[in-house]
Design an enzyme around this catalytic site. Structure first.
Site, PDB file in Angstrom:
ATOM      1  N   ASP A 125      39.258  43.236  50.090  1.00 30.62           N
ATOM      2  CA  ASP A 125      40.602  43.797  50.119  1.00 30.62           C
ATOM      3  C   ASP A 125      41.279  43.768  51.490  1.00 30.62           C
ATOM      4  O   ASP A 125      42.377  43.262  51.632  1.00 30.62           O
ATOM      5  CB  ASP A 125      40.584  45.236  49.562  1.00 30.62           C
ATOM      6  N   CYS A 189      56.340  45.192  32.239  1.00 25.48           N
ATOM      7  CA  CYS A 189      56.401  45.801  33.575  1.00 25.48           C
ATOM      8  C   CYS A 189      57.596  46.757  33.642  1.00 25.48           C
ATOM      9  O   CYS A 189      58.742  46.345  33.431  1.00 25.48           O
ATOM     10  CB  CYS A 189      56.521  44.721  34.651  1.00 25.48           C
TER      11      CYS A 189
HETATM   12 CO1  B12 Z   1      46.319  44.807  45.090  1.00 21.75          CO
HETATM   13  N1  B12 Z   1      44.651  44.137  44.517  1.00 21.75           N
HETATM   14  N2  B12 Z   1      46.554  45.625  43.335  1.00 21.75           N
HETATM   15  N3  B12 Z   1      48.134  45.075  45.606  1.00 21.75           N
HETATM   16  N4  B12 Z   1      45.943  43.827  46.663  1.00 21.75           N
HETATM   17  C1  B12 Z   1      44.174  42.993  45.277  1.00 21.75           C
HETATM   18  C2  B12 Z   1      44.951  41.755  44.874  1.00 21.75           C
HETATM   19  C3  B12 Z   1      42.652  42.923  44.877  1.00 21.75           C
HETATM   20  C4  B12 Z   1      42.102  41.508  44.930  1.00 21.75           C
HETATM   21  C5  B12 Z   1      41.763  43.888  45.708  1.00 21.75           C
HETATM   22  C6  B12 Z   1      40.278  43.647  45.457  1.00 21.75           C
HETATM   23  O1  B12 Z   1      39.744  43.872  44.380  1.00 21.75           O
HETATM   24  N5  B12 Z   1      39.561  43.143  46.444  1.00 21.75           N
HETATM   25  C7  B12 Z   1      42.682  43.545  43.406  1.00 21.75           C
HETATM   26  C8  B12 Z   1      42.873  42.513  42.267  1.00 21.75           C
HETATM   27  C9  B12 Z   1      41.615  42.261  41.441  1.00 21.75           C
HETATM   28  C10 B12 Z   1      41.847  41.215  40.373  1.00 21.75           C
HETATM   29  O2  B12 Z   1      42.734  40.408  40.434  1.00 21.75           O
HETATM   30  N6  B12 Z   1      40.984  41.239  39.356  1.00 21.75           N
HETATM   31  C11 B12 Z   1      43.920  44.432  43.497  1.00 21.75           C
HETATM   32  C12 B12 Z   1      44.253  45.423  42.527  1.00 21.75           C
HETATM   33  C13 B12 Z   1      43.126  45.913  41.634  1.00 21.75           C
HETATM   34  C14 B12 Z   1      45.564  45.889  42.414  1.00 21.75           C
HETATM   35  C15 B12 Z   1      46.168  46.740  41.290  1.00 21.75           C
HETATM   36  C16 B12 Z   1      45.617  46.454  39.883  1.00 21.75           C
HETATM   37  C17 B12 Z   1      45.944  48.229  41.671  1.00 21.75           C
HETATM   38  C18 B12 Z   1      46.615  49.190  40.702  1.00 21.75           C
HETATM   39  O3  B12 Z   1      47.673  49.686  40.988  1.00 21.75           O
HETATM   40  N7  B12 Z   1      45.999  49.495  39.575  1.00 21.75           N
HETATM   41  C19 B12 Z   1      47.672  46.384  41.414  1.00 21.75           C
HETATM   42  C20 B12 Z   1      48.050  45.143  40.577  1.00 21.75           C
HETATM   43  C21 B12 Z   1      49.474  44.678  40.813  1.00 21.75           C
HETATM   44  C22 B12 Z   1      49.629  43.197  40.412  1.00 21.75           C
HETATM   45  O4  B12 Z   1      49.417  42.323  41.267  1.00 21.75           O
HETATM   46  N8  B12 Z   1      49.958  42.925  39.167  1.00 21.75           N
HETATM   47  C23 B12 Z   1      47.740  46.055  42.871  1.00 21.75           C
HETATM   48  C24 B12 Z   1      48.922  46.214  43.610  1.00 21.75           C
HETATM   49  C25 B12 Z   1      49.067  45.757  44.891  1.00 21.75           C
HETATM   50  C26 B12 Z   1      50.366  45.919  45.690  1.00 21.75           C
HETATM   51  C27 B12 Z   1      50.318  47.246  46.441  1.00 21.75           C
HETATM   52  C28 B12 Z   1      51.601  45.895  44.804  1.00 21.75           C
HETATM   53  C29 B12 Z   1      50.221  44.741  46.691  1.00 21.75           C
HETATM   54  C30 B12 Z   1      50.873  43.419  46.221  1.00 21.75           C
HETATM   55  C31 B12 Z   1      50.177  42.781  45.001  1.00 21.75           C
HETATM   56  C32 B12 Z   1      50.523  41.329  44.763  1.00 21.75           C
HETATM   57  O5  B12 Z   1      50.853  40.604  45.673  1.00 21.75           O
HETATM   58  N9  B12 Z   1      50.419  40.888  43.514  1.00 21.75           N
HETATM   59  C33 B12 Z   1      48.710  44.539  46.709  1.00 21.75           C
HETATM   60  C34 B12 Z   1      48.066  43.838  47.725  1.00 21.75           C
HETATM   61  C35 B12 Z   1      48.872  43.501  48.956  1.00 21.75           C
HETATM   62  C36 B12 Z   1      46.712  43.441  47.625  1.00 21.75           C
HETATM   63  C37 B12 Z   1      45.931  42.570  48.625  1.00 21.75           C
HETATM   64  C38 B12 Z   1      45.564  43.425  49.844  1.00 21.75           C
HETATM   65  C39 B12 Z   1      46.659  41.301  49.062  1.00 21.75           C
HETATM   66  C40 B12 Z   1      47.351  40.549  47.900  1.00 21.75           C
HETATM   67  C41 B12 Z   1      48.257  39.461  48.374  1.00 21.75           C
HETATM   68  O6  B12 Z   1      47.968  38.772  49.314  1.00 21.75           O
HETATM   69  N10 B12 Z   1      49.404  39.284  47.692  1.00 21.75           N
HETATM   70  C42 B12 Z   1      44.667  42.186  47.759  1.00 21.75           C
HETATM   71  C43 B12 Z   1      43.365  42.035  48.562  1.00 21.75           C
HETATM   72  C44 B12 Z   1      43.321  40.750  49.329  1.00 21.75           C
HETATM   73  O7  B12 Z   1      43.583  39.683  48.793  1.00 21.75           O
HETATM   74  N11 B12 Z   1      43.003  40.812  50.601  1.00 21.75           N
HETATM   75  C45 B12 Z   1      44.585  43.338  46.711  1.00 21.75           C
HETATM   76  C46 B12 Z   1      50.317  38.202  47.933  1.00 21.75           C
HETATM   77  C47 B12 Z   1      50.150  37.210  46.755  1.00 21.75           C
HETATM   78  C48 B12 Z   1      51.139  36.075  46.833  1.00 21.75           C
HETATM   79  O8  B12 Z   1      48.843  36.724  46.907  1.00 21.75           O
HETATM   80  O9  B12 Z   1      48.037  37.920  44.782  1.00 21.75           O
HETATM   81  O10 B12 Z   1      46.385  37.055  46.501  1.00 21.75           O
HETATM   82  P1  B12 Z   1      47.693  36.905  45.799  1.00 21.75           P
HETATM   83  O11 B12 Z   1      47.917  35.456  45.192  1.00 21.75           O
HETATM   84  C49 B12 Z   1      47.367  34.974  44.009  1.00 21.75           C
HETATM   85  C50 B12 Z   1      48.319  35.034  42.813  1.00 21.75           C
HETATM   86  O12 B12 Z   1      49.313  36.006  42.956  1.00 21.75           O
HETATM   87  C51 B12 Z   1      48.858  33.629  42.679  1.00 21.75           C
HETATM   88  O13 B12 Z   1      48.087  32.808  43.535  1.00 21.75           O
HETATM   89  C52 B12 Z   1      47.180  33.533  44.333  1.00 21.75           C
HETATM   90  C53 B12 Z   1      45.761  33.098  44.089  1.00 21.75           C
HETATM   91  O14 B12 Z   1      45.342  33.321  42.782  1.00 21.75           O
HETATM   92  N12 B12 Z   1      50.270  33.416  43.037  1.00 21.75           N
HETATM   93  C54 B12 Z   1      51.104  32.635  42.287  1.00 21.75           C
HETATM   94  C55 B12 Z   1      50.939  33.851  44.078  1.00 21.75           C
HETATM   95  N13 B12 Z   1      52.194  33.399  44.057  1.00 21.75           N
HETATM   96  C56 B12 Z   1      52.323  32.633  42.963  1.00 21.75           C
HETATM   97  C57 B12 Z   1      53.400  31.918  42.482  1.00 21.75           C
HETATM   98  C58 B12 Z   1      53.255  31.194  41.306  1.00 21.75           C
HETATM   99  C59 B12 Z   1      54.410  30.441  40.806  1.00 21.75           C
HETATM  100  C60 B12 Z   1      52.008  31.208  40.603  1.00 21.75           C
HETATM  101  C61 B12 Z   1      51.841  30.489  39.335  1.00 21.75           C
HETATM  102  C62 B12 Z   1      50.925  31.952  41.120  1.00 21.75           C
END
Ligand code: B12
Length: 379
Positions: A125, A189
């Site tokens: 995380d 949502c």
């Molecule tokens: Co959070 N969170 N979070 N979180 N969060 C993490 C993602 C993580 C991995 C923590 C962990 O377990 N180590 C878990 C997810 C576990 C899993 O996926 N099975 C987690 C959890 C559990 C949650 C919540 C369920 C908590 C809750 O409230 N119950 C919610 C879920 C919200 C949701 O995403 N639907 C939650 C909420 C949040 C907030 C506070 C809102 C933020 C932003 C979430 C977000 O970006 N979606 C948040 C953060 C910042 C993080 C954190 C620290 C970074 C995420 C990040 O970089 N986001 C991670 C831990 C970590 O990675 N260091 C935990 C930016 C996006 C762009 O990056 O989500 O990693 P990403 O990207 C993936 C996808 O989103 C996708 O590609 C990436 C690789 O798969 N993607 C795509 C991104 N952009 C696009 C665009 C297109 C077109 C497509 C197709 C795909």
């Protein structure tokens, strides 16, 4: 390693190369340009997408997942006069940062017994890498339209973590995306934060709002319902998650009184009591202020007159203006004599302009006809 994972308390394990993540980088650049970041992410996009900037000569990344429960057994009932809030499932048991750190430590010991040259760097995380991008590429799950990494066995109810290593371990293949044309999560949502498949505007996500520390706008407060920390709506509605409730990891099991606590006692809780009660949960990382603010919002949404005295006390006595202004909003929804008197006093005499304004708005709302009772937002 696959065979050993279960005995190490790991539910899913997969390996990916330590190559950069160029596609993710493009997404992160766009994500930032659109203003969709939460501010909780590592800001350096190079570090986020190039393991070699974090670890000398990396050869592989081992991704792990640990499952957590989705259902509360024998949940305490929320009733008039004793209203309750809810923590999201990821915050129910022991703080998952600690749980996964222990698993990764054990995994490192296991690997080092077989490859004494092992060097490793683990993260859960709070590390620079995107845990999801790593897990996706390592075949732990596919990336769902709700952004969650999920698979058939555990759904999306799993925490993720990883370990960069110097070992040339063979990579696993990613899983096939099984979301198909389903858009249930996007449609469900509450705030429209899922702006497209796999794309979240974190600024609108209720999970983010519950973790923020400032004053929230009225629409957000209404949509938050009784959520004290996090939001699970996009996971609860997901058909892949139907019927999945993993209860085999002892540390992840909830204390129902912590997962679904009474709201009123939260309002007067001091720092020490907060740490004793919630310190072991990942919900405590932002301190007590957001949770107390959210408790006021929950009481406002329940329109529970029995709580008017406690909420009025916050408005009169709490030193934090965000809590006083939120209490004013809540009293405007609770109504009744106690609410009116406290609001009139605050609108006149509160030391902070923002609280006086919130109290005046709430007083004005009191002169409108009372809306129908029974709006219950809970999970
Ligand atoms: Co959070 N969170 N979070 N979180 N969060 C993490 C993602 C993580 C991995 C923590 C962990 O377990 N180590 C878990 C997810 C576990 C899993 O996926 N099975 C987690 C959890 C559990 C949650 C919540 C369920 C908590 C809750 O409230 N119950 C919610 C879920 C919200 C949701 O995403 N639907 C939650 C909420 C949040 C907030 C506070 C809102 C933020 C932003 C979430 C977000 O970006 N979606 C948040 C953060 C910042 C993080 C954190 C620290 C970074 C995420 C990040 O970089 N986001 C991670 C831990 C970590 O990675 N260091 C935990 C930016 C996006 C762009 O990056 O989500 O990693 P990403 O990207 C993936 C996808 O989103 C996708 O590609 C990436 C690789 O798969 N993607 C795509 C991104 N952009 C696009 C665009 C297109 C077109 C497509 C197709 C795909």
């Amino acid at each position: 390693m696959l065979a050993a994972a279960k005995s190490l308390g790991i539910d899913r394990i997969g390996v990916t190369s330590a190559e950069p993540f160029p596609e993710l980088r493009e997404r992160l650049v766009l994500h930032r340009a659109l203003g969709y970041e939460s501010g909780f992410e590592e800001p350096d996009l190079d570090k986020r997408t190039q393991p070699s900037l974090l670890f000398e000569a990396p050869r592989s990344i081992v991704a792990i997942a640990v499952a957590y429960p989705s259902k509360l057994k024998n949940p305490p009932v929320s009733e008039p006069g004793a209203r309750r809030g809810i923590l999201s499932r990821s915050a129910w048991g022991e703080d998952y940062h600690r749980v996964l750190a222990r698993r990764l430590e054990r995994l490192a010991e296991w690997l080092a017994e077989r490859a004494p040259e092992l060097r490793w760097l683990s993260m859960v995380d709070t590390g620079a890498l995107s845990d999801r991008a790593v897990a996706e590429r390592a075949g732990i799950g596919w990336s769902g339209k709700n952004c969650m990494i999920m698979n058939d066995e555990l759904g999306s109810w799993m925490y993720l973590g990883e370990m960069i290593t110097n070992l040339p371990l063979p990579p696993d293949a990613p899983l096939l995306d099984q979301c198909g044309d389903c858009t249930i999560c996007i449609d469900a949502c509450p705030t429209g934060a899922l702006v497209g498949p796999g794309q979240l505007n974190a600024q609108k996500c209720i999970s983010y709002l519950t973790q923020s520390k400032g004053l929230l706008d009225e629409d957000a407060m209404v949509k938050m319902g009784n959520r004290l920390y996090g939001c699970d709506t996009c996971q609860i509605v997901c058909p892949i998650n139907r019927g999945i409730d993993s209860r085999h990891q002892a540390e992840t099991l909830p204390d129902p009184e912590v997962a679904k606590p009474l709201l009123r006692p939260l309002l007067q809780m001091g720092n020490r009591e907060f740490k004793e009660t919630y310190g072991a949960s990942s919900a405590s990382w932002r301190g007590r202020k957001p949770i107390q603010r959210n408790a006021l919002i929950g009481l406002g949404n329940f329109r529970d007159e029995a709580s008017a005295g406690d909420v009025a006390r916050v408005l009169r006595e709490d030193p934090r203006f965000e809590l006083r202004a939120t209490a004013a909003w809540a009293l405007g929804r609770i109504r009744g004599d106690v609410a009116s008197a406290a609001l009139a006093e605050a609108a006149e005499a509160d030391a902070d302009e923002r609280v006086r304004a919130a109290a005046s708005r709430a007083l004005a709302a009191l002169s409108e006809p009372a809306p129908k009772r029974g709006r219950r937002a809970g999970e």
